[in-house]
Design a protein around this motif. Structure first.
Motif, PDB file in Angstrom:
ATOM      1  N   CYS A  70     -22.857   7.342  -6.021  1.00  0.00           N
ATOM      2  CA  CYS A  70     -21.485   7.251  -6.514  1.00  0.00           C
ATOM      3  C   CYS A  70     -20.810   6.031  -5.887  1.00  0.00           C
ATOM      4  CB  CYS A  70     -20.712   8.516  -6.145  1.00  0.00           C
ATOM      5  SG  CYS A  70     -18.996   8.433  -6.681  1.00  0.00           S
ATOM      6  N   HIS A  72     -17.939   5.493  -5.160  1.00  0.00           N
ATOM      7  CA  HIS A  72     -16.860   5.809  -4.218  1.00  0.00           C
ATOM      8  C   HIS A  72     -17.403   5.834  -2.788  1.00  0.00           C
ATOM      9  CE1 HIS A  72     -13.826   8.947  -2.532  1.00  0.00           C
ATOM     10  NE2 HIS A  72     -13.465   7.709  -2.223  1.00  0.00           N
ATOM     11  N   ARG A  73     -18.207   6.850  -2.456  1.00  0.00           N
ATOM     12  CA  ARG A  73     -18.690   6.966  -1.084  1.00  0.00           C
ATOM     13  C   ARG A  73     -20.202   7.130  -0.999  1.00  0.00           C
ATOM     14  NH1 ARG A  73     -15.509  10.042   2.166  1.00  0.00           N
ATOM     15  NH2 ARG A  73     -17.241   9.935   3.627  1.00  0.00           N
ATOM     16  N   THR A  75     -22.287   9.316  -2.573  1.00  0.00           N
ATOM     17  CA  THR A  75     -22.920  10.624  -2.802  1.00  0.00           C
ATOM     18  C   THR A  75     -23.871  10.534  -3.999  1.00  0.00           C
ATOM     19  OG1 THR A  75     -21.209  11.987  -1.837  1.00  0.00           O
ATOM     20  CG2 THR A  75     -22.346  12.932  -3.718  1.00  0.00           C
ATOM     21  N   CYS A  89     -18.697  13.291 -10.480  1.00  0.00           N
ATOM     22  CA  CYS A  89     -19.227  13.407  -9.121  1.00  0.00           C
ATOM     23  C   CYS A  89     -18.601  14.631  -8.461  1.00  0.00           C
ATOM     24  CB  CYS A  89     -18.900  12.138  -8.334  1.00  0.00           C
ATOM     25  SG  CYS A  89     -19.444  12.199  -6.615  1.00  0.00           S
ATOM     26  N   TYR A  91     -18.136  15.226  -5.347  1.00  0.00           N
ATOM     27  CA  TYR A  91     -17.478  15.067  -4.041  1.00  0.00           C
ATOM     28  C   TYR A  91     -15.959  14.950  -4.197  1.00  0.00           C
ATOM     29  CZ  TYR A  91     -17.626  13.743   0.958  1.00  0.00           C
ATOM     30  OH  TYR A  91     -17.493  13.705   2.323  1.00  0.00           O
ATOM     31  N   HIS A  92     -15.477  13.973  -4.978  1.00  0.00           N
ATOM     32  CA  HIS A  92     -14.031  13.817  -5.158  1.00  0.00           C
ATOM     33  C   HIS A  92     -13.644  13.767  -6.631  1.00  0.00           C
ATOM     34  CE1 HIS A  92     -15.331  11.787  -1.408  1.00  0.00           C
ATOM     35  NE2 HIS A  92     -14.375  12.540  -0.879  1.00  0.00           N
ATOM     36  N   GLY A  93     -14.604  14.134  -7.495  1.00  0.00           N
ATOM     37  CA  GLY A  93     -14.277  14.312  -8.906  1.00  0.00           C
ATOM     38  C   GLY A  93     -14.210  13.050  -9.748  1.00  0.00           C
ATOM     39  N   TRP A  94     -14.621  11.905  -9.227  1.00  0.00           N
ATOM     40  CA  TRP A  94     -14.611  10.711 -10.069  1.00  0.00           C
ATOM     41  C   TRP A  94     -15.570  10.942 -11.243  1.00  0.00           C
ATOM     42  CZ3 TRP A  94     -14.486   5.471  -6.901  1.00  0.00           C
ATOM     43  CH2 TRP A  94     -13.429   5.519  -5.997  1.00  0.00           C
TER      44      TRP A  94
END
Ligand code: FES
Ligand SMILES: [Fe+2]
Length: 425
Positions: A70, A72-73, A75, A89, A91-94
């Motif tokens: 991902c 973002h980070r 994952t 995703c 983890y934070h919903g992106w």
């Protein structure tokens, strides 16, 4: 023998490596289409050219391939939820649409336009011959899919099996370029094998030190091996094809009814996905032929485990070598299964063969030529010259064959050769 530097270049498949860049100019086969759920199904993990990826189909059935990362980070997107119009995703919903563009970023303020700047790394995927192919190179020079002969026959005319090999792809590929091993390593297996007749097997074993005509071509290389026969007026010729970078075509039988080939696809530097294809250019394969590939009295692949896609014969159990068979039968290797025999010798060289310690003879000319071509094209690409073989999928439409040819005519001047070549092109 290669320099350490060239051996390293030859073996590296990852992004931003010389050979890795060259490999990314070609379509890469990676999984049977049937293994990916039809519509909005779960992602499947794949590793290809050293990159961790996922593949799935969106709500409209289109294939989507993302890096398993991902943006973002980092994952793994493998855990993501397929919502049909995008993958979310966990983890934070992106959420990413089928092109990889970020469509939602619920962890950011509603007024933020940050999402417009972010996308998941994605690659185009196509389905051909029941196999998914990815293109991981620059989009602006993406070639057409390779028109390999077995792609054009019906599913009833071909049999495809895939398994993994625990070594670098080039040494695995070298096994198919090196036709002189056939009369030794595969002795005792050949005439019982699904893709070769008794007559071809006897001809192969009659002369174990073939002479070579090696020709580099637009698509890769044509290798012609010439063997003497018990009839001084005729030689036995076997024509192999190497379609850059990892497709091989092994000669047909003399009647041109059965052909056989492989794709040696790099998973990473030290693992190779092996696609083993047997096909007929003219007719459907019989059920017996299909069964013989894995379950015959002398199977082509003896120990494949369908659950893991690996061979049960491994380096750790010495490929189940049977010393009794070796001493008391014509099976020189003592190993059952043509693929197991090949795997034993190339995996045994180590994960990445040390070519600085080899001593190559005249029978190794095809291997030398193949390595030179790969290295030349990889180095040229680093200097900005795109590889000719990747320029179009059209010129892969060649064939392998075998024939008994008059021994008093030079190969290139024999009208039968031009006839066979033209018919196959
Ligand atoms: S890591 Fe994927 S949304 Fe945060
Ligand atoms: Fe072999």
């Amino acid at each position: 023998m290669l320099s350490l530097q060239d051996n390293t270049i030859l073996g590296q498949v990852g992004p931003r490596t010389m050979m890795g860049d060259l490999l990314r100019r070609f379509w890469v086969p990676f999984i049977e289409a049937s293994r990916v759920e039809p519509v909005a199904g779960d992602p499947v993990e794949v590793e290809l050219l050293g990159e961790k990826l996922i593949v799935f189909r969106d709500g409209e059935g289109r294939y989507v391939m993302f890096e398993n990362f991902c943006p973002h980070r980092g994952t793994p997107l493998y855990y993501g939820k397929n919502e049909g119009d995008g993958l979310r995703c966990i983890y934070h919903g992106w959420k990413f649409d089928s092109t990889g563009a970020c469509m939602e970023m619920p962890s950011e303020p509603a007024r933020s336009n940050f999402k417009n700047k972010i996308s998941a790394k994605s690659y185009p995927v196509r389905e051909m011959a029941g196999i998914l192919w990815a293109y991981m190179g620059p989009q602006e020079i993406m070639p057409g899919l390779p028109h390999i002969e077995w792609v054009g026959v019906t599913p009833e005319m071909r049999n495809i099996v895939r398994y993994n090999q625990e070594c670098n792809w080039v040494q695995a590929l070298e096994g198919d370029i090196d036709s002189s091993h056939v009369g030794f390593l595969h002795r005792g297996s050949l005439f019982r094998d699904a893709s070769i007749s008794r007559q071809d097997s006897d001809l192969l074993l009659y002369d174990t030190s073939p002479r070579w005509v090696v020709e580099t071509t637009d698509y890769g290389m044509m290798l012609a091996a010439q063997r003497t026969t018990s009839d001084p007026a005729h030689d036995y010729w076997r024509i192999n094809q190497w379609l850059m970078p990892y497709v091989t075509m092994i000669p047909t039988d003399l009647e041109l009814r059965r052909a056989h080939g492989h794709m040696w696809v790099p998973i990473n530097d030290v693992q190779t996905q092996v696609w083993c294809i047997i096909w007929s250019p003219t007719e459907e394969l019989t059920q017996r032929e299909r069964d013989n590939v894995q379950h015959g009295p002398m199977p082509h692949i003896a120990t494949i485990d369908p659950d893991t896609g690996r061979l049960r014969a491994t380096k750790a159990n010495h490929f189940m070598q049977d010393r009794y068979l070796q001493r008391n039968t014509d099976l020189l290797s003592g190993i059952v299964g043509v693929r197991e025999q090949d795997t034993a010798v190339v995996e045994g060289m180590g994960a990445l063969a040390d070519r600085t310690r080899e001593h190559l003879g005249t029978s190794d000319i095809p291997i030398i030529t193949m390595r030179r071509r790969l290295l030349r094209d990889a180095k040229a690409l680093a200097d900005g010259v795109e590889p000719l073989a990747a320029s179009t999928g059209e010129h892969f439409g060649v064939r392998s064959w075998s024939a008994l040819l008059e021994s008093d005519k030079p190969f290139k001047e024999n009208p039968r050769v031009s006839e066979l070549m033209a018919a196959m092109a």
